[in-house]
Design a protein around this motif. Structure first.
Motif, PDB file in Angstrom:
ATOM      1  N   THR A   1      38.787  26.077  57.949  1.00 21.77           N
ATOM      2  CA  THR A   1      37.725  27.034  58.281  1.00 21.77           C
ATOM      3  C   THR A   1      37.330  27.825  57.043  1.00 21.77           C
ATOM      4  O   THR A   1      36.145  28.035  56.780  1.00 21.77           O
ATOM      5  CB  THR A   1      38.177  27.992  59.399  1.00 21.77           C
ATOM      6  N   LEU A   2      38.322  28.256  56.284  1.00 25.04           N
ATOM      7  CA  LEU A   2      38.059  29.004  55.050  1.00 25.04           C
ATOM      8  C   LEU A   2      37.233  28.174  54.076  1.00 25.04           C
ATOM      9  O   LEU A   2      36.216  28.643  53.558  1.00 25.04           O
ATOM     10  CB  LEU A   2      39.379  29.425  54.388  1.00 25.04           C
ATOM     11  N   LEU A   3      37.637  26.946  53.841  1.00 20.07           N
ATOM     12  CA  LEU A   3      36.943  26.100  52.860  1.00 20.07           C
ATOM     13  C   LEU A   3      35.521  25.742  53.290  1.00 20.07           C
ATOM     14  O   LEU A   3      34.642  25.592  52.445  1.00 20.07           O
ATOM     15  CB  LEU A   3      37.755  24.834  52.580  1.00 20.07           C
ATOM     16  N   LYS A   4      35.281  25.628  54.600  1.00 17.34           N
ATOM     17  CA  LYS A   4      33.951  25.270  55.102  1.00 17.34           C
ATOM     18  C   LYS A   4      33.029  26.484  55.268  1.00 17.34           C
ATOM     19  O   LYS A   4      31.828  26.325  55.457  1.00 17.34           O
ATOM     20  CB  LYS A   4      34.066  24.551  56.448  1.00 17.34           C
ATOM     21  N   SER A   5      33.589  27.681  55.206  1.00 17.73           N
ATOM     22  CA  SER A   5      32.782  28.878  55.449  1.00 17.73           C
ATOM     23  C   SER A   5      31.764  29.112  54.338  1.00 17.73           C
ATOM     24  O   SER A   5      31.931  28.666  53.204  1.00 17.73           O
ATOM     25  CB  SER A   5      33.680  30.109  55.588  1.00 17.73           C
ATOM     26  N   LYS A   6      30.712  29.829  54.686  1.00 19.87           N
ATOM     27  CA  LYS A   6      29.631  30.165  53.749  1.00 19.87           C
ATOM     28  C   LYS A   6      29.677  31.663  53.461  1.00 19.87           C
ATOM     29  O   LYS A   6      30.214  32.442  54.227  1.00 19.87           O
ATOM     30  CB  LYS A   6      28.270  29.814  54.369  1.00 19.87           C
ATOM     31  N   ARG A   7      29.058  32.054  52.359  1.00 21.13           N
ATOM     32  CA  ARG A   7      29.007  33.481  51.997  1.00 21.13           C
ATOM     33  C   ARG A   7      28.309  34.322  53.063  1.00 21.13           C
ATOM     34  O   ARG A   7      28.614  35.481  53.238  1.00 21.13           O
ATOM     35  CB  ARG A   7      28.274  33.678  50.665  1.00 21.13           C
ATOM     36  N   LYS A   8      27.365  33.710  53.764  1.00 19.21           N
ATOM     37  CA  LYS A   8      26.609  34.447  54.783  1.00 19.21           C
ATOM     38  C   LYS A   8      27.427  34.693  56.051  1.00 19.21           C
ATOM     39  O   LYS A   8      27.047  35.510  56.875  1.00 19.21           O
ATOM     40  CB  LYS A   8      25.320  33.704  55.127  1.00 19.21           C
ATOM     41  N   ASN A   9      28.558  33.995  56.206  1.00 17.76           N
ATOM     42  CA  ASN A   9      29.424  34.217  57.360  1.00 17.76           C
ATOM     43  C   ASN A   9      30.151  35.543  57.177  1.00 17.76           C
ATOM     44  O   ASN A   9      31.111  35.644  56.426  1.00 17.76           O
ATOM     45  CB  ASN A   9      30.461  33.089  57.503  1.00 17.76           C
ATOM     46  N   LYS A  10      29.672  36.558  57.878  1.00 18.11           N
ATOM     47  CA  LYS A  10      30.237  37.905  57.732  1.00 18.11           C
ATOM     48  C   LYS A  10      30.489  38.528  59.094  1.00 18.11           C
ATOM     49  O   LYS A  10      29.824  38.199  60.073  1.00 18.11           O
ATOM     50  CB  LYS A  10      29.282  38.801  56.945  1.00 18.11           C
ATOM     51  N   HIS A  11      31.468  39.425  59.097  1.00 19.01           N
ATOM     52  CA  HIS A  11      31.789  40.177  60.304  1.00 19.01           C
ATOM     53  C   HIS A  11      32.231  41.573  59.872  1.00 19.01           C
ATOM     54  O   HIS A  11      32.871  41.742  58.834  1.00 19.01           O
ATOM     55  CB  HIS A  11      32.899  39.464  61.083  1.00 19.01           C
ATOM     56  N   TYR A  12      31.929  42.568  60.677  1.00 22.21           N
ATOM     57  CA  TYR A  12      32.161  43.970  60.342  1.00 22.21           C
ATOM     58  C   TYR A  12      33.646  44.338  60.316  1.00 22.21           C
ATOM     59  O   TYR A  12      34.412  43.974  61.195  1.00 22.21           O
ATOM     60  CB  TYR A  12      31.431  44.860  61.347  1.00 22.21           C
ATOM     61  N   HIS A  13      34.041  45.096  59.295  1.00 22.11           N
ATOM     62  CA  HIS A  13      35.379  45.671  59.169  1.00 22.11           C
ATOM     63  C   HIS A  13      35.237  47.190  59.130  1.00 22.11           C
ATOM     64  O   HIS A  13      34.368  47.713  58.423  1.00 22.11           O
ATOM     65  CB  HIS A  13      36.056  45.169  57.885  1.00 22.11           C
ATOM     66  N   LEU A  14      36.086  47.891  59.859  1.00 19.94           N
ATOM     67  CA  LEU A  14      36.005  49.356  59.971  1.00 19.94           C
ATOM     68  C   LEU A  14      36.021  50.088  58.625  1.00 19.94           C
ATOM     69  O   LEU A  14      35.329  51.077  58.454  1.00 19.94           O
ATOM     70  CB  LEU A  14      37.186  49.886  60.794  1.00 19.94           C
ATOM     71  N   MET A  15      36.831  49.617  57.683  1.00 15.77           N
ATOM     72  CA  MET A  15      36.976  50.317  56.408  1.00 15.77           C
ATOM     73  C   MET A  15      36.091  49.772  55.298  1.00 15.77           C
ATOM     74  O   MET A  15      35.841  50.470  54.323  1.00 15.77           O
ATOM     75  CB  MET A  15      38.430  50.265  55.938  1.00 15.77           C
ATOM     76  N   PHE A  16      35.651  48.513  55.397  1.00 13.60           N
ATOM     77  CA  PHE A  16      34.967  47.866  54.277  1.00 13.60           C
ATOM     78  C   PHE A  16      33.520  47.471  54.547  1.00 13.60           C
ATOM     79  O   PHE A  16      32.824  47.050  53.643  1.00 13.60           O
ATOM     80  CB  PHE A  16      35.755  46.627  53.824  1.00 13.60           C
ATOM     81  N   GLY A  17      33.076  47.583  55.789  1.00 15.32           N
ATOM     82  CA  GLY A  17      31.730  47.146  56.137  1.00 15.32           C
ATOM     83  C   GLY A  17      31.702  45.659  56.432  1.00 15.32           C
ATOM     84  O   GLY A  17      32.720  45.066  56.786  1.00 15.32           O
ATOM     85  N   ASP A  18      30.536  45.044  56.291  1.00 11.93           N
ATOM     86  CA  ASP A  18      30.394  43.610  56.569  1.00 11.93           C
ATOM     87  C   ASP A  18      31.054  42.803  55.450  1.00 11.93           C
ATOM     88  O   ASP A  18      30.610  42.845  54.304  1.00 11.93           O
ATOM     89  CB  ASP A  18      28.915  43.230  56.664  1.00 11.93           C
TER      90      ASP A  18
ATOM     91  N   ASN B   1      32.803  38.892  54.310  1.00 12.70           N
ATOM     92  CA  ASN B   1      32.685  37.468  54.643  1.00 12.70           C
ATOM     93  C   ASN B   1      34.033  36.851  55.012  1.00 12.70           C
ATOM     94  O   ASN B   1      35.079  37.498  54.931  1.00 12.70           O
ATOM     95  CB  ASN B   1      31.971  36.701  53.518  1.00 12.70           C
ATOM     96  N   THR B   2      33.995  35.602  55.412  1.00 12.61           N
ATOM     97  CA  THR B   2      35.177  34.889  55.883  1.00 12.61           C
ATOM     98  C   THR B   2      36.272  34.884  54.827  1.00 12.61           C
ATOM     99  O   THR B   2      37.444  35.116  55.129  1.00 12.61           O
ATOM    100  CB  THR B   2      34.790  33.446  56.273  1.00 12.61           C
TER     101      THR B   2
END
Length: 180
Positions: A132-149, A151-152
């Motif tokens: 999953t890590l190797l196939k992920s793209k830079r645009k794949n992002k999800h919100y983190h409470l301390m760091f913002g959006d 990526n994978t």
């Protein structure tokens, strides 16, 4: 750090932690060296719990349609993930997190056999994310409470960085145990 190096970094850190745990005796891993501090057992359990309840699920969400985007990556996120500073002198109090996370992140004591088994299983769980890590793209992002959006790759990196963040704490506990 590229994705393969990120993966290798996790394994280097995790295997160092595993070797350190295997060298401890049963009694030592259960000792709380200072008032209000965790034992080695609790520290490892915390690392595992945070990964299983927060980091890994959000890593997985970052490549799905369930992603939550709220704010751009902030300065803390840029320093840690883009500049690559692994250790930041930052006191993080669990009490400041939302209540469900505090419950999920609060450690318990395990005996040595159970803890080693659980930690090895944790390492295997994280290693199973490689594809999953190797196939992920830079645009794949999800919100983190301390760091913002983030990526994978950042979510994956956070697992090892969390251990690096607690390295000083582990070292203090180990120094106490050696001085006994």
């Amino acid at each position: 750090m590229n994705k393969s190096k990120t993966f290798d970094y996790f394994n280097k850190v995790a295997n160092t932690w595993l070797e350190d745990l295997e060298e401890k005796n049963e009694e030592d891993i259960l000792i709380n060296p200072f008032e209000g501090s965790w034992s080695i057992s609790e520290l490892y359990d915390h690392i595992i719990k945070v990964a299983r309840t927060y980091q890994i699920p959000n890593f997985k969400k970052s490549v799905t349609t369930e992603v939550e985007r709220k704010k751009r990556k902030n300065i803390k996120g840029l320093v840690i993930f883009n500049v690559g500073i692994k250790k930041i002198n930052m006191k993080i109090k669990m009490e400041n997190f939302p209540k469900p996370l505090v419950k999920d992140f609060t450690p318990i004591k395990q005996n040595k056999t159970e803890l080693i088994k659980d930690f090895k299983q944790f390492i295997n769980e994280v290693n199973s994310l490689k594809e999953t890590l190797l196939k992920s793209k830079r645009k794949n992002k999800h919100y983190h409470l301390m760091f913002g959006d983030i990526n994978t790759k950042d979510w994956f990196t956070l697992i090892a960085f969390h251990m690096a963040h607690h390295e000083k704490q582990k070292k203090k506990i180990n120094e106490f145990l050696k001085s006994r």
